[in-house]
Structure formats: structure tokens, C-alpha cells
Design a protein around this motif. Structure first.
Motif, mmCIF file in Angstrom:
data_model
loop_
_atom_site.group_PDB
_atom_site.id
_atom_site.type_symbol
_atom_site.label_atom_id
_atom_site.label_comp_id
_atom_site.label_asym_id
_atom_site.label_seq_id
_atom_site.Cartn_x
_atom_site.Cartn_y
_atom_site.Cartn_z
ATOM 1 N N GLN A 1 0.862 -1.180 0.000
ATOM 2 C CA GLN A 1 0.000 0.000 0.000
ATOM 3 C C GLN A 1 0.900 1.232 0.000
ATOM 4 O OE1 GLN A 1 -2.698 0.303 3.300
ATOM 5 N NE2 GLN A 1 -3.840 2.000 2.405
ATOM 6 N N TYR A 2 0.887 1.960 -1.110
ATOM 7 C CA TYR A 2 1.790 3.092 -1.329
ATOM 8 C C TYR A 2 0.990 4.380 -1.299
ATOM 9 C CZ TYR A 2 5.718 5.591 -3.601
ATOM 10 O OH TYR A 2 6.750 6.444 -3.903
ATOM 11 N N GLU A 3 1.436 5.331 -0.483
ATOM 12 C CA GLU A 3 0.754 6.611 -0.353
ATOM 13 C C GLU A 3 1.676 7.742 -0.784
ATOM 14 O OE1 GLU A 3 -1.275 7.035 3.519
ATOM 15 O OE2 GLU A 3 -0.663 4.954 3.869
ATOM 16 N N LEU A 4 1.131 8.670 -1.580
ATOM 17 C CA LEU A 4 1.887 9.814 -2.057
ATOM 18 C C LEU A 4 1.368 11.092 -1.417
ATOM 19 C CD1 LEU A 4 1.789 7.590 -4.503
ATOM 20 C CD2 LEU A 4 2.942 9.393 -5.766
ATOM 21 N N ASN A 5 2.226 12.118 -1.333
ATOM 22 C CA ASN A 5 1.820 13.385 -0.738
ATOM 23 C C ASN A 5 1.389 14.376 -1.821
ATOM 24 O OD1 ASN A 5 4.199 14.395 -1.886
ATOM 25 N ND2 ASN A 5 5.347 14.148 0.024
ATOM 26 N N ALA A 6 1.111 15.607 -1.409
ATOM 27 C CA ALA A 6 0.589 16.618 -2.343
ATOM 28 C C ALA A 6 1.617 17.032 -3.385
ATOM 29 C CB ALA A 6 0.123 17.845 -1.563
ATOM 30 N N GLN A 7 2.896 16.754 -3.149
ATOM 31 C CA GLN A 7 3.930 17.061 -4.135
ATOM 32 C C GLN A 7 4.134 15.928 -5.136
ATOM 33 O OE1 GLN A 7 4.501 17.757 -0.642
ATOM 34 N NE2 GLN A 7 3.614 19.708 -1.289
ATOM 35 N N GLY A 8 3.436 14.812 -4.924
ATOM 36 C CA GLY A 8 3.584 13.674 -5.814
ATOM 37 C C GLY A 8 4.741 12.763 -5.467
ATOM 38 N N THR A 9 5.372 12.992 -4.334
ATOM 39 C CA THR A 9 6.451 12.118 -3.883
ATOM 40 C C THR A 9 5.903 11.088 -2.904
ATOM 41 O OG1 THR A 9 7.052 13.582 -2.045
ATOM 42 C CG2 THR A 9 8.122 13.977 -4.157
ATOM 43 N N GLY A 10 6.626 9.988 -2.729
ATOM 44 C CA GLY A 10 6.173 8.942 -1.833
ATOM 45 C C GLY A 10 6.188 9.396 -0.384
ATOM 46 N N ALA A 11 5.137 9.084 0.349
ATOM 47 C CA ALA A 11 5.064 9.406 1.774
ATOM 48 C C ALA A 11 5.345 8.173 2.614
ATOM 49 C CB ALA A 11 3.694 9.979 2.122
ATOM 50 N N THR B 1 -1.043 -8.014 -4.478
ATOM 51 C CA THR B 1 -1.979 -6.896 -4.587
ATOM 52 C C THR B 1 -1.226 -5.603 -4.293
ATOM 53 O OG1 THR B 1 -2.664 -7.274 -2.287
ATOM 54 C CG2 THR B 1 -4.034 -8.216 -4.026
ATOM 55 N N LEU B 2 -1.525 -4.604 -5.082
ATOM 56 C CA LEU B 2 -0.835 -3.321 -4.971
ATOM 57 C C LEU B 2 -1.863 -2.202 -4.993
ATOM 58 C CD1 LEU B 2 1.610 -1.383 -5.089
ATOM 59 C CD2 LEU B 2 1.710 -1.805 -7.555
ATOM 60 N N GLU B 3 -1.831 -1.357 -3.965
ATOM 61 C CA GLU B 3 -2.696 -0.183 -3.882
ATOM 62 C C GLU B 3 -1.830 1.075 -3.911
ATOM 63 O OE1 GLU B 3 -6.170 -0.504 -0.942
ATOM 64 O OE2 GLU B 3 -4.580 -1.714 -0.035
ATOM 65 N N VAL B 4 -2.272 2.074 -4.662
ATOM 66 C CA VAL B 4 -1.598 3.361 -4.673
ATOM 67 C C VAL B 4 -2.628 4.436 -4.359
ATOM 68 C CG1 VAL B 4 -0.297 5.035 -6.018
ATOM 69 C CG2 VAL B 4 0.135 2.590 -6.326
ATOM 70 N N ALA B 5 -2.340 5.249 -3.347
ATOM 71 C CA ALA B 5 -3.237 6.328 -2.937
ATOM 72 C C ALA B 5 -2.576 7.671 -3.266
ATOM 73 C CB ALA B 5 -3.545 6.235 -1.445
ATOM 74 N N PHE B 6 -3.089 8.341 -4.277
ATOM 75 C CA PHE B 6 -2.581 9.656 -4.652
ATOM 76 C C PHE B 6 -3.255 10.730 -3.795
ATOM 77 C CE2 PHE B 6 -2.459 7.001 -8.497
ATOM 78 C CZ PHE B 6 -1.113 7.042 -8.777
ATOM 79 N N HIS B 7 -2.553 11.821 -3.573
ATOM 80 C CA HIS B 7 -3.146 12.938 -2.847
ATOM 81 C C HIS B 7 -4.252 13.545 -3.704
ATOM 82 C CE1 HIS B 7 -3.512 16.871 -0.894
ATOM 83 N NE2 HIS B 7 -2.957 16.302 0.171
ATOM 84 N N PRO B 8 -5.381 13.929 -3.102
ATOM 85 C CA PRO B 8 -6.492 14.475 -3.901
ATOM 86 C C PRO B 8 -6.113 15.678 -4.754
ATOM 87 C CG PRO B 8 -7.207 13.996 -1.664
ATOM 88 C CD PRO B 8 -5.719 13.803 -1.680
ATOM 89 N N ASP B 9 -5.101 16.445 -4.321
ATOM 90 C CA ASP B 9 -4.694 17.624 -5.079
ATOM 91 C C ASP B 9 -3.667 17.314 -6.160
ATOM 92 O OD1 ASP B 9 -6.332 19.160 -3.460
ATOM 93 O OD2 ASP B 9 -4.717 19.640 -2.056
ATOM 94 N N THR B 10 -3.162 16.085 -6.179
ATOM 95 C CA THR B 10 -2.104 15.722 -7.135
ATOM 96 C C THR B 10 -2.378 14.319 -7.657
ATOM 97 O OG1 THR B 10 -0.578 17.007 -5.751
ATOM 98 C CG2 THR B 10 0.387 15.682 -7.509
ATOM 99 N N VAL B 11 -3.175 14.236 -8.705
ATOM 100 C CA VAL B 11 -3.583 12.950 -9.278
ATOM 101 C C VAL B 11 -3.044 12.857 -10.701
ATOM 102 C CG1 VAL B 11 -5.539 11.489 -9.909
ATOM 103 C CG2 VAL B 11 -5.661 12.915 -7.859
#
Length: 333
Positions: A164-174, A274-284
Motif C-alpha cells: 500500500q503506497y501513499e503519495l503526498n501533495a507534491q507527488g512524492t512517496g510518503a 496486490t498493490l494499492e496506490v493512494a494519490f493525494h487528492p490535489d495531485t492525481v
């Protein structure tokens, strides 16, 4: 093998661009370049040729793409710095085009590579198992990092994996949270070896947190790639056929380049990934694809569009993945 996040970068050198004024056949290589072509190594000759050309890596990549060869700026940078070597057929084709684009005599660079290194399967091993070095073929520092941990095979099959990969508003990995179902292939297995390919050589390495059913051991890294090899000591020693579940989270620095990919390499067949990626709502990103390649740095052998939800999430399910690299890759605006 765990995460590979790639970015593209290069250095623009503001000097005249001789390739735009003369053809490769009309130009004579500089003396220092001729010396590098005579003595090698490959990376020294390539670096000298790039500097002499006055072309940025981005421009070189663009010209290669115009000839039908897709090579990332990251890969070109690794070749130039000696952090990886062209091994795949398409990579060697790119080197031949580089000779033409940079005004180097035919086979001037190719001859410095020597014969292709053996690839594919281990000798006298299960035909469905690949060495880590074969899965990560262009990372020349990896064998040494693994040797420092006294192992190229931790004796574990990744039966199932969930990332489960989460990204921040800059589009970099969090952060990246990983859950693994592991099965021992021999007696006396007491650790899991993790290989990580980071996203930006100019930022700090990720931090392991929330490790469950294991504890963090030694870490070895090549900051210039960046590449990290870590060992996780299991809570109990496994006999052949024994299983365990482990979980850990990687926290990434707040700054860095935008991520373009997340995925996992498998040395041997698994049941489920299984792979999940969660993009920041402001940076999709504008689009996302699920991809398969034979190696971590390989060109995709298949790529299918994946839906990005209204909340900025995408996922992929890989059933019975064989040896190779599975990933989600996306494109920004």
C-alpha cells in the motif's frame, strides 16, 4: 524484492551542440575521448562522449526515442556513472545509436561492454527461480551489498504480498506499508532480505517503522542509485515448509522528486500480489497502467490501463505472478 520507484533526471550542459551543426561522420572525437575509448571503462568513455557532445541526457533520450528506442534518463545517468551497464538487447541497441548520435566510431562503446553476461535461471536450481542479480540486472553494486549481508538467497518464498503506497501533495512517496506471507525453502531460515530501489538519490533513505513479527537488522546502501538492502530477523526460526507473516512500513522524506512507479520483483512464482496506490487528492496523475517486465529496470512487456477512482486511488491484482517485476506506473500532467 520490494519497491522500485523511478524518476527521470539529467544535467543540462550549456555549451554549443555540435551534433546540430555536423553529422557524426564529419566530427572527429577529442583526444581525451579517444583515450577513454581505447582504455575504457565503458562509463568513462560514455561520460567523456556526452560531455564532448554538449547534449543533455534529456536531449539524448529524446533523440533515441525518435529512433524507436525508449531508454529513461535515469538509466542513461546510471550508465554514465557506472552504476549499471547495458545488458538487455534493447539497451545494446541504444548503445549503438549513442555511438552514432555522439560521433563515436562504430563499436567504440559496444566493444567496452564485452560479451553479454549470463542471464536467466540459476544452474541446477528450480527452473522457476531467478537470482536477485538477474531480477535487478543493471545494478552493479547489488551483488556487493548482498555479499555484505552474507546472502544472495534468504531461503524464503514470497507466497503472497500486499503493498500500500501513499503519495503526498507534491507527488512524492510518503509511506509504503508491506505485508508478506513467507514460506521457508530450507531448514534454519531466520531472516528476510529486502531489496529497495529508491526514488531520488538526492534525498535521505526511507525509515523502517512498525515492523511486526520481525526486527530490523543490518542495512547496506548505495546512496547514488539509491539502492538499499536490509535484513529483517524473524521472530522464530523456520524449518523447511514453515510459514510466517511479516509487516513493515517505510516512511520517506517529505521532499524529493515525483514518483512515477511502485512495484515488486519476484524471484519465484507466488500465489497473489496486490498493490494499492493512494494519490493525494490535489495531485492525481492523468493515467495509470499495470505493467509487467522481466526485470526491475526492464521495458514493460505488457501495460494495461487502470482506473483511478474519484478519491485518487488505483490498484492492481496479480494472480499467480511468476518471476519478474509487477508494478503500477503513472503519468503526471
Amino acid at each position: 524484492m520490494d519497491i522500485s520507484g523511478t524518476t527521470r533526471f539529467g544535467q543540462t550542459i550549456q555549451v554549443p551542440r555540435p551534433l546540430e551543426l555536423k553529422t557524426a561522420q564529419q566530427r572527429e572525437p577529442a583526444s581525451d575521448l579517444l583515450d577513454a575509448l581505447r582504455t575504457g571503462p565503458f562509463e568513462a568513455a560514455l561520460d567523456s562522449a556526452v560531455r564532448a557532445s554538449g547534449l543533455s541526457l534529456e536531449r539524448i533520450q529524446h533523440r533515441l526515442a525518435e529512433r524507436g528506442v525508449e531508454i529513461s534518463v535515469t538509466t542513461l545517468s546510471y550508465w554514465r556513472r557506472g552504476r549499471s551497464r547495458p545488458e538487455r538487447p534493447q539497451s545494446r541497441q541504444a548503445v549503438r545509436l549513442l555511438e552514432e548520435l555522439l560521433g563515436i566510431p562504430t563499436d567504440g562503446l559496444v566493444s567496452l561492454l564485452g560479451p553479454r553476461r549470463p542471464r536467466g535461471r540459476w544452474v541446477n536450481r528450480d527452473s522457476e527461480v531467478l537470482e536477485s542479480e538477474r531480477l535487478w540486472p543493471e545494478f552493479v553494486s547489488l551483488p556487493g551489498l548482498l555479499a555484505e549481508l552474507d546472502s544472495t538467497d534468504d531461503g524464503l518464498l514470497r507466497v503472497a504480498a500486499h503493498d500500500q503506497y501513499e503519495l503526498n501533495a507534491q507527488g512524492t512517496g510518503a509511506r509504503l506499508t508491506t505485508r508478506l506471507t513467507l514460506k521457508a525453502t530450507r531448514d534454519g531460515v531466520d531472516r528476510c532480505v529486502v531489496i529497495l530501489h529508491g526514488e531520488d538519490p538526492d534525498t535521505a533513505l526511507p525509515e523502517f517503522t512498525n515492523v511486526r513479527n520481525a526486527r530490523l537488522g543490518r542495512l547496506r546502501s548505495d546512496r547514488s542509485v539509491p539502492l538499499v538492502v536490509a535484513e529483517l530477523f524473524l521472530d522464530r526460526t523456520l524449518s523447511e515448509g514453515g510459514t510466517t507473516l511479516i509487516e513493515y512500513t517505510l516512511r520517506f522524506p517529505e521532499s524529493g522528486r515525483r514518483a512515477e512507479e511502485c512495484g515488486r520483483g519476484f524471484n519465484a512464482p507466488a500465489l497473489l500480489y496486490t498493490l494499492e496506490v493512494a494519490f493525494h487528492p490535489d495531485t492525481v496523475p492523468v493515467r495509470c497502467r499495470r505493467c509487467f517486465s522481466a526485470a526491475v529496470t526492464g521495458e514493460p512487456m505488457s501495460a494495461e490501463l487502470v482506473w483511478i477512482s474519484a478519491s485518487g486511488r488505483a490498484h492492481a491484482v496479480f494472480e499467480n505472478p511468476g518471476p519478474g517485476f509487477r508494478a503500477l506506473r503513472w503519468e503526471w500532467h
